[in-house]
Write an enzyme that holds these catalytic residues in place. Structure first.
Site, PDB file in Angstrom:
ATOM      1  N   HIS A 158      29.646  55.713   5.889  1.00  0.00           N
ATOM      2  CA  HIS A 158      29.924  54.313   5.250  1.00  0.00           C
ATOM      3  C   HIS A 158      30.131  54.769   3.940  1.00  0.00           C
ATOM      4  O   HIS A 158      29.951  55.747   3.146  1.00  0.00           O
ATOM      5  CB  HIS A 158      28.632  53.563   5.161  1.00  0.00           C
ATOM      6  CG  HIS A 158      27.394  53.986   4.550  1.00  0.00           C
ATOM      7  ND1 HIS A 158      26.522  54.872   5.353  1.00  0.00           N
ATOM      8  CD2 HIS A 158      26.922  53.973   3.207  1.00  0.00           C
ATOM      9  CE1 HIS A 158      25.296  55.238   4.505  1.00  0.00           C
ATOM     10  NE2 HIS A 158      25.640  54.762   3.231  1.00  0.00           N
ATOM     11  N   ASN A 206      27.872  59.209   0.712  1.00  0.00           N
ATOM     12  CA  ASN A 206      26.481  59.980   0.743  1.00  0.00           C
ATOM     13  C   ASN A 206      26.374  60.685   2.064  1.00  0.00           C
ATOM     14  O   ASN A 206      26.479  60.108   2.996  1.00  0.00           O
ATOM     15  CB  ASN A 206      25.402  59.418   0.295  1.00  0.00           C
ATOM     16  CG  ASN A 206      25.406  58.619  -1.200  1.00  0.00           C
ATOM     17  OD1 ASN A 206      25.944  59.291  -1.977  1.00  0.00           O
ATOM     18  ND2 ASN A 206      24.957  57.296  -1.155  1.00  0.00           N
ATOM     19  N   CYS A 263      25.568  50.434  13.486  1.00  0.00           N
ATOM     20  CA  CYS A 263      26.169  49.914  14.780  1.00  0.00           C
ATOM     21  C   CYS A 263      25.709  48.909  15.431  1.00  0.00           C
ATOM     22  O   CYS A 263      26.556  47.954  15.863  1.00  0.00           O
ATOM     23  CB  CYS A 263      25.928  51.146  16.069  1.00  0.00           C
ATOM     24  SG  CYS A 263      26.775  52.903  15.867  1.00  0.00           S
ATOM     25  N   HIS A 276      30.951  53.301  -0.015  1.00  0.00           N
ATOM     26  CA  HIS A 276      30.580  52.170  -0.851  1.00  0.00           C
ATOM     27  C   HIS A 276      31.784  51.923  -1.790  1.00  0.00           C
ATOM     28  O   HIS A 276      32.375  52.864  -2.402  1.00  0.00           O
ATOM     29  CB  HIS A 276      29.354  52.807  -1.883  1.00  0.00           C
ATOM     30  CG  HIS A 276      28.072  53.079  -1.312  1.00  0.00           C
ATOM     31  ND1 HIS A 276      26.939  52.197  -1.211  1.00  0.00           N
ATOM     32  CD2 HIS A 276      27.672  54.270  -0.714  1.00  0.00           C
ATOM     33  CE1 HIS A 276      25.930  52.925  -0.705  1.00  0.00           C
ATOM     34  NE2 HIS A 276      26.509  54.059  -0.175  1.00  0.00           N
ATOM     35  N   HIS A 327      30.718  55.475  15.805  1.00  0.00           N
ATOM     36  CA  HIS A 327      29.512  55.811  15.009  1.00  0.00           C
ATOM     37  C   HIS A 327      29.815  57.580  14.743  1.00  0.00           C
ATOM     38  O   HIS A 327      30.175  58.404  15.870  1.00  0.00           O
ATOM     39  CB  HIS A 327      28.307  56.008  15.879  1.00  0.00           C
ATOM     40  CG  HIS A 327      27.253  56.685  15.221  1.00  0.00           C
ATOM     41  ND1 HIS A 327      26.084  55.723  14.456  1.00  0.00           N
ATOM     42  CD2 HIS A 327      26.703  57.939  15.160  1.00  0.00           C
ATOM     43  CE1 HIS A 327      25.222  56.586  13.942  1.00  0.00           C
ATOM     44  NE2 HIS A 327      25.619  58.103  14.285  1.00  0.00           N
ATOM     45  N   HIS A 381      25.173  56.389   9.429  1.00  0.00           N
ATOM     46  CA  HIS A 381      26.654  56.142  10.094  1.00  0.00           C
ATOM     47  C   HIS A 381      27.288  56.018   8.863  1.00  0.00           C
ATOM     48  O   HIS A 381      27.186  55.229   7.692  1.00  0.00           O
ATOM     49  CB  HIS A 381      26.118  54.861  10.558  1.00  0.00           C
ATOM     50  CG  HIS A 381      27.461  54.196  11.335  1.00  0.00           C
ATOM     51  ND1 HIS A 381      27.526  53.601  12.518  1.00  0.00           N
ATOM     52  CD2 HIS A 381      28.730  53.832  11.006  1.00  0.00           C
ATOM     53  CE1 HIS A 381      28.643  53.044  12.725  1.00  0.00           C
ATOM     54  NE2 HIS A 381      29.523  53.302  11.924  1.00  0.00           N
TER      55      HIS A 381
HETATM   56  P1  AMP Z   1      23.287  55.294   1.328  1.00  0.00           P
HETATM   57  O1  AMP Z   1      21.826  55.189   0.565  1.00  0.00           O
HETATM   58  O2  AMP Z   1      24.380  55.883   1.013  1.00  0.00           O
HETATM   59  O3  AMP Z   1      22.871  55.690   2.750  1.00  0.00           O
HETATM   60  O4  AMP Z   1      23.670  53.688   1.551  1.00  0.00           O
HETATM   61  C1  AMP Z   1      22.979  52.760   2.304  1.00  0.00           C
HETATM   62  C2  AMP Z   1      23.551  51.431   1.765  1.00  0.00           C
HETATM   63  O5  AMP Z   1      23.261  50.494   2.873  1.00  0.00           O
HETATM   64  C3  AMP Z   1      22.356  50.855   0.882  1.00  0.00           C
HETATM   65  O6  AMP Z   1      23.285  50.804  -0.315  1.00  0.00           O
HETATM   66  C4  AMP Z   1      21.626  49.906   1.257  1.00  0.00           C
HETATM   67  O7  AMP Z   1      21.460  48.585   0.223  1.00  0.00           O
HETATM   68  C5  AMP Z   1      22.779  49.161   2.479  1.00  0.00           C
HETATM   69  N1  AMP Z   1      22.031  48.809   3.457  1.00  0.00           N
HETATM   70  C6  AMP Z   1      21.021  48.738   4.068  1.00  0.00           C
HETATM   71  N2  AMP Z   1      20.622  47.951   5.054  1.00  0.00           N
HETATM   72  C7  AMP Z   1      21.573  46.955   4.940  1.00  0.00           C
HETATM   73  C8  AMP Z   1      22.132  45.889   5.845  1.00  0.00           C
HETATM   74  N3  AMP Z   1      21.320  45.396   6.731  1.00  0.00           N
HETATM   75  N4  AMP Z   1      23.235  44.998   5.409  1.00  0.00           N
HETATM   76  C9  AMP Z   1      23.922  45.678   4.283  1.00  0.00           C
HETATM   77  N5  AMP Z   1      23.690  46.658   3.456  1.00  0.00           N
HETATM   78  C10 AMP Z   1      22.560  47.489   3.847  1.00  0.00           C
END
Ligand code: AMP
Length: 114
Positions: free
Chosen positions: A101, A88, A8, A103, A47, A99
């Site tokens: 997301h 995930n 967020c 990949h 969110h 939040h």
């Molecule tokens: P997950 O494990 O599926 O929750 O993925 C979270 C992802 O967020 C991971 O691949 C992290 O490398 C990425 N991540 C965490 N903090 C940041 C950030 N500040 N900017 C960009 N990516 C981030």
């Protein structure tokens, strides 16, 4: 906007990110620890905690999200070579940011264990 939600804060610009696309209530930015040559995260601005909360988005937001993901794959030049889209939810999937997301990964032949 959820209190203390990292993504967020990326949406609002309070936390800097390498944003590659924005629009229709979605933001795409490069993962800070990429696991592939191209590793972009796509999030809804609004969110919801994870895929399990996708009912908290409107039907339009859900549809826009899929189209937006495909546009990111195209913009990143991955349409011909291919890309993977994953999300995930929860501890067994090792979700670390709560939040929703997606990949979007590509730019190399991906491992079948990813
Ligand atoms: P997950 O494990 O599926 O929750 O993925 C979270 C992802 O967020 C991971 O691949 C992290 O490398 C990425 N991540 C965490 N903090 C940041 C950030 N500040 N900017 C960009 N990516 C981030």
């Amino acid at each position: 906007m959820a209190d203390d939600c990292l993504f967020c804060r990326i949406v609002t610009g309070d936390v800097p990110a390498d944003v590659v696309r924005r629009g229709n209530g979605m933001v795409a930015f490069r993962d800070i620890a990429p696991k592939a040559p191209v590793h972009v995260l796509v999030i809804p601005e609004r969110h919801v905690d994870s895929m399990a909360g996708v009912g908290g988005l409107t039907p339009d937001e859900r549809a826009d999200m899929l189209a937006f993901i495909a546009e990111v794959g195209r913009d990143e030049g991955l349409e011909a070579t291919g890309y993977r889209v994953t999300t995930n939810h929860g501890p067994d999937a090792l979700q670390s940011v709560h939040h929703l997301h997606w990949h979007v990964m590509g730019g190399t032949r991906l491992s079948d264990s990813m």
